[in-house]
Design an enzyme around this catalytic site. Sequence first.
Site, PDB file in Angstrom:
ATOM      1  N   ASP A  17     -11.664  -1.814   0.766  1.00  0.00           N
ATOM      2  CA  ASP A  17     -11.674  -0.947   1.958  1.00  0.00           C
ATOM      3  C   ASP A  17     -13.055  -0.319   2.153  1.00  0.00           C
ATOM      4  OD1 ASP A  17      -8.747   0.343   0.381  1.00  0.00           O
ATOM      5  OD2 ASP A  17      -8.867  -1.407   1.710  1.00  0.00           O
ATOM      6  N   GLU A 197      -3.375  -2.221   9.986  1.00  0.00           N
ATOM      7  CA  GLU A 197      -4.013  -1.109   9.270  1.00  0.00           C
ATOM      8  C   GLU A 197      -5.518  -1.272   9.276  1.00  0.00           C
ATOM      9  OE1 GLU A 197      -2.450  -1.564   5.289  1.00  0.00           O
ATOM     10  OE2 GLU A 197      -3.921  -3.089   4.812  1.00  0.00           O
TER      11      GLU A 197
HETATM   12  O1  AHR Z   1      -6.557  -0.472  -0.721  1.00  0.00           O
HETATM   13  C1  AHR Z   1      -5.472   0.415  -0.580  1.00  0.00           C
HETATM   14  C2  AHR Z   1      -4.724   0.158   0.707  1.00  0.00           C
HETATM   15  O2  AHR Z   1      -4.445  -1.252   0.761  1.00  0.00           O
HETATM   16  C3  AHR Z   1      -5.497   0.477   1.971  1.00  0.00           C
HETATM   17  O3  AHR Z   1      -5.340   1.803   2.423  1.00  0.00           O
HETATM   18  C4  AHR Z   1      -4.890  -0.498   2.946  1.00  0.00           C
HETATM   19  O4  AHR Z   1      -5.712  -0.730   4.074  1.00  0.00           O
HETATM   20  C5  AHR Z   1      -4.730  -1.749   2.071  1.00  0.00           C
HETATM   21  O5  AHR Z   1      -3.680  -2.543   2.480  1.00  0.00           O
END
Ligand code: AHR
Length: 324
Positions: A17, A197
Site C-alpha cells: 500500500d 479499495e
Molecule cells: O495491506 C492491508 C490492506 O490490504 C489494505 O488496507 C488494503 O488496501 C489491502 O487489501
Amino acid sequence: MNTAQPYQNPVIAQRADPWVYKHTDGYYYFTASVPKYDLLELRRSKTIQGLAEAEPVVVWRKHEEGPMSQLIWAPEIHFNQGKWYIYFAAAPIDYPEDGTFNHRMFAIENDSANPLEGEWTEKGQIVTAWESFALDATTFEHNGKLYYVWAQQDYDIPGNSNLYISEMENPWTLKGKYTMLSKPELDWEIIGFKVNEGPAVLKRNGKIFITYSASATDINYCMGLLSADEDSDLLDAASWSKSKQPVFRSAPENGQFGPGHNSFTRSEDDTQDVLIYHCRNYTEIVGDPLHDPNRHTRAQIFTWNEDGTPNFGIPLPDKDFVRS
Ligand code: AHR
C-alpha cells in the site's frame, strides 16, 4: 538501465500500500503498511530510488488495546491546510467477524516543517454516516474544496467494500453528503472477495481520475479507473464513469502478480508521471495473503493516451528478473 524507465524495482521490499508524496520542499515523503501492521513509519529522500536507503522514522505505534490496537493499514501522508496529516485504518481485533475486519479510519496531525520531527497528535476517528468496516482513505483538493475518498462496507451491498466521496469540514472531519463512486460488480472486481479499495487521485487533461484496487489481495488484485470532468459535481454519482476493464493487472511475462494499492507522484525532474504500487513476484501464497509480507513497493513511469486517459502499461520486471 532503461532511461525511459529509470527506477530499479522493487524500490522497497515488504512495504505494501505504498504512498509517496512529493512536497514543495523537494523531498519525497514515503509511508506504507509494514508487515507486522503495528506502527506508522515515515521516510524521506530527494529521489524515489533513495527511499530504499532512507532511514525509516517511527512516528506512531498502535495502542495496547481498543480501536487503534490492531492491523494498522495503508497510511497516507498529506499536507492539508498547512499541516501534515497521516490517514490510516486500525481495528480493535486482528481477525474478521461476519466476513470482514473491523477497521475504522483515523488521522494524526503534525505542524512541524519536517514531519519526521516534532509531535504527532491523534485527531480521532474520521466518522462517516454509518459504522462499518472502513479503510484506505485519501484526500485531495479541487476548486478550493478538500475531499475525502475512502472504502467502506455497506451491509446492503454484497461484498467487502465500495468507494465513497465526501467533502471535508477540516482535514479530520467530513461534512455534508456522501456519494458512492463504485461498488465491486465487474468480473475482475469480485475474484476471491468483492472489493473496491485503495483509491488514489490523479488530475490531468480536464479530468479527475481515481484509480482503485479490486478483488482479493492475491494474484487477482488489479487496478480500475474512475473518471469525472474536473468541472462536474464530484458528489454526483452521475459525474463519474468506470473503465470496463482493469487498467493495471498481473504480468506473468515479467514475473509480477497482484499489482495495486497505488499512489502517484512526479519524476525528480518533474517532467514525467510516476506510478507507485505494490506487487508480488510469485504466485504461490502460503496462508492468508494479508500475512504474506512480500508485497513490495515498485515505481514506474507512465504515459497518456490520445484520449487523455492514463496509460499505465504493465508491471515491469524486477531488476534481476530472468525471463523463463
Ligand atoms: O495491506 C492491508 C490492506 O490490504 C489494505 O488496507 C488494503 O488496501 C489491502 O487489501
